[in-house]
Design a protein around this motif. Structure first.
Motif, mmCIF file in Angstrom:
data_model
loop_
_atom_site.group_PDB
_atom_site.id
_atom_site.type_symbol
_atom_site.label_atom_id
_atom_site.label_comp_id
_atom_site.label_asym_id
_atom_site.label_seq_id
_atom_site.Cartn_x
_atom_site.Cartn_y
_atom_site.Cartn_z
ATOM 1 N N UNK A 264 -3.200 19.100 12.774
ATOM 2 C CA UNK A 264 -2.836 19.424 11.265
ATOM 3 C C UNK A 264 -1.049 19.577 10.906
ATOM 4 N N UNK A 265 -0.564 18.654 11.971
ATOM 5 C CA UNK A 265 0.266 18.860 12.005
ATOM 6 C C UNK A 265 1.228 18.381 10.086
ATOM 7 N N UNK A 266 2.834 19.051 9.855
ATOM 8 C CA UNK A 266 3.125 18.564 8.061
ATOM 9 C C UNK A 266 4.305 18.932 8.698
ATOM 10 N N UNK A 267 4.876 17.788 7.267
ATOM 11 C CA UNK A 267 6.673 18.123 8.024
ATOM 12 C C UNK A 267 6.729 19.185 6.036
ATOM 13 N N UNK A 268 8.361 19.134 6.561
ATOM 14 C CA UNK A 268 8.601 20.434 4.968
ATOM 15 C C UNK A 268 10.190 19.635 4.839
ATOM 16 N N UNK A 269 10.594 18.015 5.059
ATOM 17 C CA UNK A 269 11.449 17.340 4.843
ATOM 18 C C UNK A 269 11.728 17.405 2.876
ATOM 19 N N UNK A 270 11.092 17.088 2.551
ATOM 20 C CA UNK A 270 11.175 16.769 1.269
ATOM 21 C C UNK A 270 11.758 18.553 0.593
ATOM 22 N N UNK A 271 11.008 19.112 0.836
ATOM 23 C CA UNK A 271 11.327 20.670 0.631
ATOM 24 C C UNK A 271 12.857 21.465 0.509
ATOM 25 N N UNK A 272 12.963 20.796 2.232
ATOM 26 C CA UNK A 272 14.411 21.378 2.532
ATOM 27 C C UNK A 272 15.757 20.670 2.058
ATOM 28 N N UNK A 273 14.844 19.423 1.603
ATOM 29 C CA UNK A 273 16.162 18.685 0.712
ATOM 30 C C UNK A 273 16.586 19.488 -0.475
ATOM 31 N N UNK A 274 15.091 19.231 -1.046
ATOM 32 C CA UNK A 274 14.956 19.375 -3.053
ATOM 33 C C UNK A 274 15.476 20.986 -2.910
ATOM 34 N N UNK A 275 15.111 22.179 -2.216
ATOM 35 C CA UNK A 275 15.422 23.566 -2.337
ATOM 36 C C UNK A 275 16.449 23.856 -1.421
ATOM 37 N N UNK A 276 16.887 23.472 -0.261
ATOM 38 C CA UNK A 276 18.054 23.312 0.317
ATOM 39 C C UNK A 276 17.250 25.080 1.481
ATOM 40 N N UNK A 277 16.134 24.523 1.467
ATOM 41 C CA UNK A 277 15.648 25.533 2.666
ATOM 42 C C UNK A 277 15.342 25.526 3.954
ATOM 43 N N UNK A 278 15.763 26.339 4.516
ATOM 44 C CA UNK A 278 16.302 26.596 6.201
ATOM 45 C C UNK A 278 15.585 27.301 6.770
ATOM 46 N N UNK A 279 14.275 27.401 7.457
ATOM 47 C CA UNK A 279 13.974 28.305 8.465
ATOM 48 C C UNK A 279 14.433 28.748 9.045
ATOM 49 N N UNK A 280 14.887 30.051 9.425
ATOM 50 C CA UNK A 280 15.605 30.517 10.178
ATOM 51 C C UNK A 280 14.853 32.055 10.773
ATOM 52 N N UNK A 281 13.478 32.177 11.247
ATOM 53 C CA UNK A 281 12.920 33.548 11.565
ATOM 54 C C UNK A 281 12.469 32.586 12.778
ATOM 55 N N UNK A 282 11.250 32.698 13.815
ATOM 56 C CA UNK A 282 11.169 32.647 15.098
ATOM 57 C C UNK A 282 9.716 31.930 14.960
ATOM 58 N N UNK A 283 9.758 30.885 15.333
ATOM 59 C CA UNK A 283 8.753 29.595 15.585
ATOM 60 C C UNK A 283 7.611 30.123 16.173
ATOM 61 N N UNK A 284 6.683 29.918 15.581
ATOM 62 C CA UNK A 284 5.203 30.301 16.719
ATOM 63 C C UNK A 284 5.089 30.991 17.416
#
Length: 296
Positions: A264-284
């Motif tokens: 169930x892998x998923x990509x969020x690359x389009x979202x990051x580029x569209x809204x300038x969003x970058x996760x900064x908190x701990x990974x799972x």
């Protein structure tokens, strides 16, 4: 901006409310009980009494606001069909109140089992078999009716301090009861994940500026091998970590069986580029290593 938030006292919703308030917005939070109302008041939000089943209250809340974030969902996996139907009714009610206003509506969906076996992306439309597909379709159709509507899909694990009812606590409880932590076959199926504070940041960005008709993916970790998750759980609980056949995951994990057995892998690359969003908190995996999931 005054933002009407459903699910405002839930695990994700509380983080969304805090993110909005910290960014200078006002929040009108849906509250079903006196306890929820008190939580919202203490946080600095305004209270709108009602529930997910009360469509009149949903319409009124949306009509009174400059934008809407819909995070509420009935997490009853014993009757998931009813929960999905209630969500669709809620989306329709919220949308009806916003038609022709050009105001934003951000509706929560998921990436889980959207495209089993391959990495899902924002370009993937929800098919007829996808449980929340009808709500997604209803949301995106509002873009043609004068609503800046977007769908924000979250991965199977939205993690962080305070998570007590998500998929990860269920996996931990199963490992405690069974006496071992399991993964399917060779454990290479993957889970996408995001920290709830990063998800909250994305919800704020979406209500502020997501284009009408957007499909957004709130993905921090694109794909964590499930064996790594099982090993982190086993290490913290001090129990063995064992492979089980993929065909046995339903019996072992219950309703989570298909999510464990399929990638169930998923990509969020389009979202990051569209809204300038970058996760900064701990990974799972880092979040699991912090230990808070195992203190209860």
């Amino acid at each position: 901006m005054l933002v009407f938030v459903t699910g405002a006292t839930g695990f994700i919703g509380t983080a969304v409310v805090r993110e909005l308030l910290d960014a200078g917005h006002q929040v009108l939070g849906l509250a079903r009980s006196e306890t929820s109302a008190a939580v919202l008041t203490a946080a600095g939000a305004r209270v709108h009494r009602g529930s997910l089943d009360d469509v009149a209250s949903l319409r009124a809340g949306a009509a009174a606001a400059d934008g809407v974030i819909h995070t509420a969902f009935i997490h009853d996996f014993t009757d998931f069909g009813a929960a999905v139907a209630a969500d669709l009714r809620a989306v329709e009610a919220l949308g009806d109140a916003l038609v022709g206003s050009d105001r934003p509506l951000v509706v929560t969906s998921g990436t889980t089992l959207l495209t089993p076996g391959r990495v899902s992306t924002e370009d993937d439309a929800a098919g007829p078999a996808f449980p929340r597909g009808r709500a997604e379709k209803a949301t995106l159709a509002l873009a043609e009716r004068g609503v800046r509507a977007s769908v924000l899909r979250l991965p199977p694990s939205v993690h962080g301090v305070g998570d007590s009812h998500g998929f990860v606590p269920r996996l931990i409880d199963i490992a405690r009861v069974k006496g071992f932590s399991a993964y399917a076959d060779d454990g290479t199926t993957r889970w996408a994940a995001v920290h709830r504070l990063d998800a909250a940041d994305l919800f704020r960005r979406a209500v502020e500026s997501a284009p009408a008709g957007s499909r957004l993916h709130g993905v921090g970790d694109e794909g964590v091998p499930f064996r790594d998750i099982a090993e982190a759980i086993g290490r913290r609980l001090g129990v063995p970590v064992t492979s089980i056949p993929a065909g046995d995951t339903g019996g072992h994990f219950g309703f989570l069986g298909p999510v464990v057995a399929h990638d169930t892998a998923a990509s969020g690359l389009v979202t990051r580029k569209l809204l300038g969003w970058e996760p900064v908190n701990a990974g799972l995996l880092d979040d699991l290593d912090e230990g808070h999931y195992f203190s209860r």
